[in-house]
Motif scaffolding. Sequence first.
Motif, short mmCIF file in Angstrom:
data_model
loop_
_atom_site.label_atom_id
_atom_site.label_comp_id
_atom_site.label_asym_id
_atom_site.label_seq_id
_atom_site.Cartn_x
_atom_site.Cartn_y
_atom_site.Cartn_z
N VAL A 27 62.21 52.03 36.62
CA VAL A 27 61.54 50.73 36.74
C VAL A 27 60.42 50.77 37.78
O VAL A 27 59.30 50.32 37.52
CB VAL A 27 62.58 49.64 37.12
N GLY A 28 60.71 51.34 38.95
CA GLY A 28 59.75 51.29 40.04
C GLY A 28 58.55 52.19 39.85
O GLY A 28 57.42 51.82 40.19
N VAL A 29 58.76 53.39 39.31
CA VAL A 29 57.68 54.37 39.20
C VAL A 29 56.99 54.30 37.85
O VAL A 29 55.75 54.32 37.78
CB VAL A 29 58.22 55.80 39.45
N HIS A 30 57.75 54.21 36.78
CA HIS A 30 57.15 54.31 35.45
C HIS A 30 56.85 52.93 34.84
O HIS A 30 55.74 52.71 34.35
CB HIS A 30 58.08 55.09 34.52
N LEU A 31 57.82 52.06 34.86
CA LEU A 31 57.66 50.79 34.15
C LEU A 31 56.81 49.80 34.92
O LEU A 31 55.86 49.21 34.38
CB LEU A 31 59.04 50.19 33.86
N LEU A 32 57.11 49.60 36.20
CA LEU A 32 56.44 48.56 36.97
C LEU A 32 54.98 48.86 37.22
O LEU A 32 54.12 47.97 37.16
CB LEU A 32 57.18 48.35 38.29
N ARG A 33 54.64 50.11 37.49
CA ARG A 33 53.25 50.45 37.81
C ARG A 33 52.33 50.16 36.63
O ARG A 33 51.25 49.61 36.80
CB ARG A 33 53.14 51.92 38.22
N ASN A 34 52.75 50.53 35.43
CA ASN A 34 51.90 50.27 34.26
C ASN A 34 51.92 48.81 33.86
O ASN A 34 50.92 48.28 33.36
CB ASN A 34 52.37 51.14 33.09
N SER A 35 53.03 48.14 34.08
CA SER A 35 53.11 46.73 33.73
C SER A 35 52.33 45.86 34.71
O SER A 35 52.00 44.71 34.40
CB SER A 35 54.58 46.27 33.71
N ALA A 36 52.05 46.38 35.89
CA ALA A 36 51.38 45.58 36.93
C ALA A 36 49.87 45.49 36.72
O ALA A 36 49.22 44.68 37.40
CB ALA A 36 51.67 46.17 38.30
N ILE A 37 49.31 46.28 35.82
CA ILE A 37 47.84 46.29 35.67
C ILE A 37 47.30 44.91 35.26
O ILE A 37 46.37 44.40 35.91
CB ILE A 37 47.43 47.38 34.66
N PRO A 38 47.81 44.26 34.22
CA PRO A 38 47.27 42.92 33.92
C PRO A 38 47.57 41.90 35.01
O PRO A 38 46.78 40.97 35.23
CB PRO A 38 47.98 42.55 32.60
N VAL A 39 48.69 42.07 35.71
CA VAL A 39 49.03 41.14 36.78
C VAL A 39 48.06 41.30 37.96
O VAL A 39 47.62 40.32 38.55
CB VAL A 39 50.49 41.36 37.24
N VAL A 40 47.74 42.54 38.30
CA VAL A 40 46.79 42.80 39.38
C VAL A 40 45.43 42.22 39.03
O VAL A 40 44.74 41.65 39.89
CB VAL A 40 46.70 44.31 39.66
N THR A 41 45.03 42.34 37.77
CA THR A 41 43.76 41.75 37.34
C THR A 41 43.76 40.25 37.56
O THR A 41 42.80 39.67 38.08
CB THR A 41 43.52 42.06 35.85
N PHE A 42 44.84 39.62 37.18
CA PHE A 42 44.94 38.16 37.35
C PHE A 42 44.93 37.77 38.82
O PHE A 42 44.22 36.84 39.23
CB PHE A 42 46.23 37.66 36.68
N LEU A 43 45.69 38.48 39.65
CA LEU A 43 45.78 38.15 41.06
C LEU A 43 44.45 38.37 41.77
O LEU A 43 44.06 37.59 42.65
CB LEU A 43 46.87 38.98 41.74
N GLY A 44 43.74 39.45 41.40
CA GLY A 44 42.46 39.73 42.04
C GLY A 44 41.44 38.64 41.78
O GLY A 44 40.74 38.18 42.69
N VAL A 45 41.35 38.19 40.54
CA VAL A 45 40.39 37.14 40.21
C VAL A 45 40.87 35.79 40.76
O VAL A 45 40.07 34.93 41.11
CB VAL A 45 40.20 37.06 38.68
N ASP A 46 42.19 35.63 40.86
CA ASP A 46 42.73 34.34 41.26
C ASP A 46 42.45 34.02 42.72
O ASP A 46 42.47 32.84 43.10
CB ASP A 46 44.25 34.32 41.02
N LEU A 47 42.22 35.03 43.56
CA LEU A 47 41.93 34.75 44.97
C LEU A 47 40.69 33.87 45.10
O LEU A 47 40.68 32.90 45.88
CB LEU A 47 41.75 36.05 45.75
N GLY A 48 39.65 34.20 44.35
CA GLY A 48 38.45 33.35 44.38
C GLY A 48 38.71 31.97 43.82
O GLY A 48 38.20 30.97 44.33
N SER A 49 39.55 31.89 42.78
CA SER A 49 39.88 30.59 42.20
C SER A 49 40.66 29.73 43.18
O SER A 49 40.46 28.51 43.27
CB SER A 49 40.70 30.78 40.92
N LEU A 50 41.56 30.35 43.94
CA LEU A 50 42.34 29.60 44.92
C LEU A 50 41.45 29.04 46.01
O LEU A 50 41.62 27.89 46.45
CB LEU A 50 43.41 30.51 45.54
N MET A 51 40.48 29.83 46.46
CA MET A 51 39.59 29.36 47.52
C MET A 51 38.67 28.24 47.02
O MET A 51 38.40 27.28 47.73
CB MET A 51 38.77 30.52 48.06
N GLY A 52 38.20 28.38 45.79
CA GLY A 52 37.31 27.36 45.25
C GLY A 52 38.04 26.12 44.73
O GLY A 52 37.45 25.05 44.62
N GLY A 53 39.32 26.28 44.39
CA GLY A 53 40.07 25.16 43.81
C GLY A 53 41.01 24.48 44.77
O GLY A 53 41.97 23.83 44.35
#
Length: 308
Positions: A221-247
């Motif tokens: 889970v930690g090495v194989h599953l979570l790292r690859n599954s986190a890519i779309p989540v990281v994308t969302f979180l990265g863009v969301d920082l600007g949204s949080l500051m502006g919203g």
Amino acid sequence: MGRYVLRRLVQLVPVFLGTTFLIYLLVWAIPGDPFAGKCGDRPCPDAYITRMRAEFHLDDNVVVQYARYLGNLVQGDFGQTFNGTSVGALIAAAYPVTVRLALVALLIEAVIGLAAGVLTGLRSGGYLDNLVLVSTLFLIAIPVFVTGYVLQTVLGLRLGLISPTVSPAAGFGELIVPGFVLGSLSMAYVARLTRTSIAENRRTDYVRTAVAKGLTPRRVVGVHLLRNSAIPVVTFLGVDLGSLMGGAIVTEGIFNIRGVGGLIFRSIQTKEGATVTGVVVLLVVVYLLMNLLVDVLYAVLDPRIRYD
């Protein structure tokens, strides 16, 4: 990697110029008198309006105005309001508060959202999965101002667990509840996105191979599953920082936080275009840098991704 980062930084320049020009154009080209209400209930004298328009170069072409503004911006000068206050000083006083609030919200939504998404993705269809799905749907359906008002009333006014309003210092401890309110909607999306990504990647070949090799569930889970599954989540979180500051306008208004949201709101009301432009330009910079950081993190999370 170094060449890729350098190339991306160069690519950010035309994007920055294009977005900031559109922002400047939209802010300063909208119809209306920017000096309305500046002289109280009476209309401003013609001599005053003429002097102010000449001082702020409002009669020049918008392209010329933007070029002048960009030249001053490169030197760290965000301009002045119509009453002579430095926009840079206003931003310096309000921006750190909003940054702290956005970071608290981002941390809350990342920790709670990822934990809920991983647990439900690994055990889909159970009681916890249904509970998280209902809870996230509840958060998505309720407007942020309702969530903020309820928490402020219950935790602050009735139970006395928190202060109903945040002090001017706005420490991290005071921003936990406002940060939860600000990040509640994104937290629900992170949980659902993580759950879907985990559930999909559980059936992939590399996960089955890792299980067949006898690796422990924690490593799978930690090495194989979570790292690859986190890519779309990281994308969302990265863009969301600007949204949080502006919203953060609504959240800052509920808890009386003196941040960027209130500054933008007051500037729009008083038609202070220089302040609105300066704040939004900084938000654009945050968006661009966070997108670059997310692209770099892709290679860290997924070894198949390499930037040459």
